[in-house]
Design a protein around this motif. Sequence first.
Motif, PDB file in Angstrom:
ATOM      1  N   PHE A  76       0.814  -1.210   0.000  1.00  0.00           N
ATOM      2  CA  PHE A  76       0.000   0.000   0.000  1.00  0.00           C
ATOM      3  C   PHE A  76       0.857   1.275   0.000  1.00  0.00           C
ATOM      4  CE2 PHE A  76      -3.056  -3.168   0.980  1.00  0.00           C
ATOM      5  CZ  PHE A  76      -4.211  -2.706   0.371  1.00  0.00           C
ATOM      6  N   LEU A  77       2.167   1.096  -0.172  1.00  0.00           N
ATOM      7  CA  LEU A  77       3.097   2.234  -0.269  1.00  0.00           C
ATOM      8  C   LEU A  77       3.004   3.172   0.933  1.00  0.00           C
ATOM      9  CD1 LEU A  77       2.481   3.050  -4.057  1.00  0.00           C
ATOM     10  CD2 LEU A  77       4.214   1.541  -3.092  1.00  0.00           C
ATOM     11  N   VAL A  78       2.887   2.604   2.117  1.00  0.00           N
ATOM     12  CA  VAL A  78       2.975   3.417   3.331  1.00  0.00           C
ATOM     13  C   VAL A  78       4.056   2.814   4.220  1.00  0.00           C
ATOM     14  CG1 VAL A  78       0.537   4.076   3.244  1.00  0.00           C
ATOM     15  CG2 VAL A  78       1.237   2.147   4.666  1.00  0.00           C
ATOM     16  N   PRO A  79       4.625   3.597   5.155  1.00  0.00           N
ATOM     17  CA  PRO A  79       5.652   3.039   6.043  1.00  0.00           C
ATOM     18  C   PRO A  79       5.045   1.996   6.986  1.00  0.00           C
ATOM     19  CG  PRO A  79       5.542   5.445   6.193  1.00  0.00           C
ATOM     20  CD  PRO A  79       4.351   5.012   5.426  1.00  0.00           C
ATOM     21  N   THR A 103       3.153   3.264   9.836  1.00  0.00           N
ATOM     22  CA  THR A 103       1.753   3.635   9.641  1.00  0.00           C
ATOM     23  C   THR A 103       0.864   2.393   9.721  1.00  0.00           C
ATOM     24  OG1 THR A 103       2.400   5.475   8.217  1.00  0.00           O
ATOM     25  CG2 THR A 103       0.132   4.730   8.034  1.00  0.00           C
ATOM     26  N   SER A 120      -4.748   3.452  -6.812  1.00  0.00           N
ATOM     27  CA  SER A 120      -5.601   4.638  -6.801  1.00  0.00           C
ATOM     28  C   SER A 120      -4.790   5.904  -7.077  1.00  0.00           C
ATOM     29  CB  SER A 120      -6.330   4.745  -5.473  1.00  0.00           C
ATOM     30  OG  SER A 120      -5.417   4.622  -4.415  1.00  0.00           O
ATOM     31  N   ALA A 121      -3.514   5.839  -6.916  1.00  0.00           N
ATOM     32  CA  ALA A 121      -2.683   6.996  -7.241  1.00  0.00           C
ATOM     33  C   ALA A 121      -1.313   6.485  -7.639  1.00  0.00           C
ATOM     34  CB  ALA A 121      -2.547   7.926  -6.036  1.00  0.00           C
ATOM     35  N   GLY A 122      -0.622   7.293  -8.395  1.00  0.00           N
ATOM     36  CA  GLY A 122       0.776   6.957  -8.595  1.00  0.00           C
ATOM     37  C   GLY A 122       1.138   6.460  -9.975  1.00  0.00           C
ATOM     38  N   GLU A 123       2.375   6.100 -10.105  1.00  0.00           N
ATOM     39  CA  GLU A 123       2.976   5.771 -11.380  1.00  0.00           C
ATOM     40  C   GLU A 123       2.575   4.376 -11.828  1.00  0.00           C
ATOM     41  OE1 GLU A 123       4.602   6.286 -14.543  1.00  0.00           O
ATOM     42  OE2 GLU A 123       5.782   7.664 -13.339  1.00  0.00           O
TER      43      GLU A 123
END
Lengths: 396, 122
Positions: free
Chosen positions: A134-137, A140, A187-190
């Motif tokens: 989920f591209l979070v640390p 988190t 939902s967002a990003g490359e």
Amino acid sequence: MSDVEDALRAAVPRVLGALTRRYGDFAACEDAVQDAVLEASLAWPQEGLPDNPGGWLYRVASRRMVDRIRGDEARRRREALAAARELPVEAIEHDDTLALLFLCCHPALTPASQVALTLRAVGGLTTGEIARAFLVPEATMGPRISRAKSKLVGARFAPPPEEERPQRMRTVLRVLYLIFNEGYTASAGERLQRRDLAAEAIRLARMLCEAAPGDGEAAGLLALMLLTESRTAARESPDGTLIPLAEQDRSLWDRDLIAEGTRLVEDAMLSSALGPYQLQAAIAALHVEAEDAADTDWAQIAVLYRILNRLDPAPIVTLNRAVAVGMSEGPQAGLDLLRQLEPALERHHRFHAVRGFLLDRAGDREAAREAFLDAARMTASLPEQRYLRRRAEGTG
Amino acid sequence: MKFLLIMNINPKVLESLTEEEQAAIGAGHGDFIKEISASGEMISTQALADPSASVTVRAVDGVPTATDGPYVEAKEFIGGYYLVDVDSKERAVELAKKIPDAGIPGLGIEVRQVMFEAGSEM
């Protein structure tokens, strides 16, 4: 997924279920299983797969629970030690997948927490893996899972009562669908696809179908995932631009997934009450069985969207119907439908993308260009933005 | 979904606050950080130094050139931000309302979705 990972993660729900039935404290048991998973992921690649992976995990997790109980309440030590010595490994033969899914997708939790807890407790992913997906640390994701578990204190570890079941089942299905979507269209990003999450959602949906045989919507959801996943290889160009359905190279579609998904949804629609996931899967099946966009049965798709909107009304469903109507009855009919959606969706990029598409078909290039540029400004996905800008310039 | 909650500050407004009011803002941020860390929504936060100490680099005759001062002459500046990961835009707005600055006339929070990121340790 490697064999070790396969075996490890397949065993997790049974081990956690058995442990929770035995000790009752879901939050602590879930931590113990996570510890056992981490230990196994280090030990098994070195020592090889144990004969009974579930039994191995259960023993390690039980030991953790006993340590914990010892620390918590010395007076229960003897009882706990005795319990650990018995090690009734046959306890893990019981399949608790469904009860665990209901618990992790408890209505008291936020969607993000339901997703994270499901991936950990049922999927057997580690906190670090979920955080990366989920591209979070991890800092988190860890508290998110802990908070979710603390909210579940006192919640029953058992399938919900009959009268609550349909509503609770809908939440479970939605959580699995969220996981799939996060993997399929970030939902967002490359990056357009985070494939591991889509694969994980499909694995969980298969587990759900096994645990709830005869549930038409569970089958419908799995079918929808398979039919969507079948197009994966064709939906992104080498430079990362989104390729829409109509322009995809259909020879790249996965025929096995299409066959399985189509069979699943047909069986479900014949044998159980109609529901939103079956309808969406049926629509996906109509798309993939066509030779090309022109050959697609748009009229039938428009009808299915109309039924879907009656079962589960949402502006986005009408938006999709507008495309189907535009293709079957002409762009103006689609644009007429769009007009009533404007108040609800005017800040949503897909509304403007569909408007651009229909205006373009109606021959109004200038208005189409404006609409595509509006859509490009509103999306938070770079591949989508690239595609929409190209459409605006008439080169997409 | 990730959002940047951008705190727009007006140094004049901040200076006009009493010491108690400024302390309350500080404490409010502390509480906010605690709350969104515990809920698993916090990714990071930064507060920025006063814009009067900024240096701006921009093209002069096609050559990148440094000059003292902020990029635009304005009353409001970016004072800092929170980067959060939440379920929806509605939740991001709900969080923005909890930031103490949101309750002070002359200050405001801009809620803006993140589109691309790189370089952070995940």
